[in-house]
Design a protein around this motif. Sequence first.
Motif, PDB file in Angstrom:
ATOM      1  N   TYR A 176       0.835  -1.197   0.000  1.00  0.00           N
ATOM      2  CA  TYR A 176       0.000   0.000   0.000  1.00  0.00           C
ATOM      3  C   TYR A 176       0.870   1.247   0.000  1.00  0.00           C
ATOM      4  O   TYR A 176       2.019   1.222   0.445  1.00  0.00           O
ATOM      5  N   ARG A 177       0.326   2.330  -0.464  1.00  0.00           N
ATOM      6  CA  ARG A 177       1.002   3.622  -0.407  1.00  0.00           C
ATOM      7  C   ARG A 177       0.438   4.420   0.762  1.00  0.00           C
ATOM      8  O   ARG A 177      -0.692   4.190   1.192  1.00  0.00           O
ATOM      9  N   GLY A 198      -7.232   4.542  -5.755  1.00  0.00           N
ATOM     10  CA  GLY A 198      -8.046   3.695  -4.876  1.00  0.00           C
ATOM     11  C   GLY A 198      -8.656   4.467  -3.726  1.00  0.00           C
ATOM     12  O   GLY A 198      -8.427   5.665  -3.547  1.00  0.00           O
ATOM     13  N   ASN A 230      -4.545   1.494  -1.781  1.00  0.00           N
ATOM     14  CA  ASN A 230      -4.066   0.367  -2.568  1.00  0.00           C
ATOM     15  C   ASN A 230      -3.456   0.804  -3.895  1.00  0.00           C
ATOM     16  O   ASN A 230      -2.456   0.253  -4.321  1.00  0.00           O
ATOM     17  N   THR A 231      -4.036   1.767  -4.577  1.00  0.00           N
ATOM     18  CA  THR A 231      -3.511   2.281  -5.847  1.00  0.00           C
ATOM     19  C   THR A 231      -3.624   3.802  -5.828  1.00  0.00           C
ATOM     20  O   THR A 231      -4.246   4.372  -4.936  1.00  0.00           O
TER      21      THR A 231
END
Length: 145
Positions: free
Chosen positions: A70-71, A129, A125-126
């Motif tokens: 995850y970011r 996201g 997540n993206t």
Amino acid sequence: MRTARLAVSAGGAATGLALTLLAAAPASAYTDHTVYSERSAKGGYGTSNAYLTGEYFWLRVCDRGTADGYRAVGRLSKDGTSWSVTRHAAGGSGSCVGGAADGATSGFLPQPFHGNYTLTVCLRNTASGADFNCNDTAFYYDGSA
């Protein structure tokens, strides 16, 4: 009786001195706040740090803990306005973006500079996201340099 009066006088003088010292103290020149996201199921988390001084801000966001895919996404916003700044730390665990050393991620605060701000950090997540495991902190900045 005499000792009691002396104690009251000494207490009053000490209180007056303390008030004088407080009144003479300079206004805060900056504000600095940090917030941590909740941990992911794999143990990763994000941090976000905002530093405000005068008309400028720096926003630093870091991806921390165990690599989880995850970011970390940090956001600084001024309450009651549409002004906000968002940064993504997407380089894997241990990566950070922004901060005072990175002039490209600093900027100007909205005028008037003083007001209530909110600093938020989430996992995502993206790039597009949904945010999750978020935490935030609200604070007042007096706009002083």
